[in-house]
Scaffold this active site. Structure first.
Site, PDB file in Angstrom:
ATOM      1  CG  ASP A 124      -1.856   1.175   1.256  1.00  0.00           C
ATOM      2  OD1 ASP A 124      -2.290   1.616   0.170  1.00  0.00           O
ATOM      3  OD2 ASP A 124      -2.157   1.669   2.356  1.00  0.00           O
ATOM      4  CG  ASP A 144      -1.234   3.154   5.958  1.00  0.00           C
ATOM      5  OD1 ASP A 144      -1.451   3.812   4.932  1.00  0.00           O
ATOM      6  OD2 ASP A 144      -1.384   3.603   7.109  1.00  0.00           O
ATOM      7  CD  GLU A 158      -4.508   1.454  -3.013  1.00  0.00           C
ATOM      8  OE1 GLU A 158      -5.320   0.781  -2.359  1.00  0.00           O
ATOM      9  OE2 GLU A 158      -4.112   2.578  -2.679  1.00  0.00           O
TER      10      GLU A 158
END
EC number: 3.1.21.10
Length: 189
Positions: A7, A141, A68
């Site tokens: 992330d 996160d 991501e």
């Protein structure tokens, strides 16, 4: 399949490592959040993120890195930092010949919760449940990095089948085009 989930972010970058088993079995191996000070210059912040990611790749030896995909955020500066962090991690993986796959937030949410519009609490709850964790991963996160890795474990076989089907279709088209050209040549000749 061992997958590193990322992330990306400059202030907080979630890193996770999971092992995908038979079916939809996934086991968490490690999770952490890399933090960089907001008052540090950009190049050094990126270096801290890259160093942590490289250490993880060298230590855990993932078969793939799932990052991501950043496509829109309200704050352009945040989006740029997020994209840059993802970029240095993708570069670190490429230098190690580790395949990199980008997943959108809605793909990750849909894979993990069944709803592409799920909120962070729903994603965290499902990650906790899927991995059989005693407590929810924190901060968000960390949960998001785990969700990315889970998503890739579950989507990778489908993506591989789609790539194989596309390659087969391209080969069939190539053979058809060759036969058609030969037939035209025979008719003219």
């Amino acid at each position: 399949m061992r997958v590193m989930g990322v992330d990306p972010g400059l202030t907080r970058c979630g890193l996770s490592m999971v092992e995908g088993g038979h079916g939809r079995t996934v086991t968490a191996l490690d999770v952490d959040v890399v933090r960089t000070p907001a008052d540090m210059d950009l190049a050094h912040r990126l270096m801290l993120v890259a160093d942590a990611a490289e250490y993880w790749m060298d230590t855990h030896r993932p078969g793939a890195v799932a990052i991501e995909r950043v496509f829109a955020q309200h704050n352009v500066r945040t989006a740029m930092g997020t994209a840059q962090a993802g970029g240095v991690i993708a570069l670190a993986a490429a230098r190690r010949d580790i395949p990199v796959v980008f997943h959108t937030p809605s793909e990750v949410k849909a894979a993990v919760t069944g709803n592409g519009n799920a909120d962070k609490a729903q994603v965290t709850a499902m990650v906790t449940r899927i991995l059989g964790l005693q407590t929810a991963p924190k901060p968000a996160d960390a949960a998001d990095a785990l969700a990315l890795a889970i998503c890739h474990c579950w989507r990778a076989p489908l993506l591989a089948r789609m790539a194989a089907a596309e390659a087969k279709a391209a080969e069939a088209k190539r053979r058809y085009t060759e036969r058609l050209a030969e037939q035209r040549k025979a008719v003219r000749g």
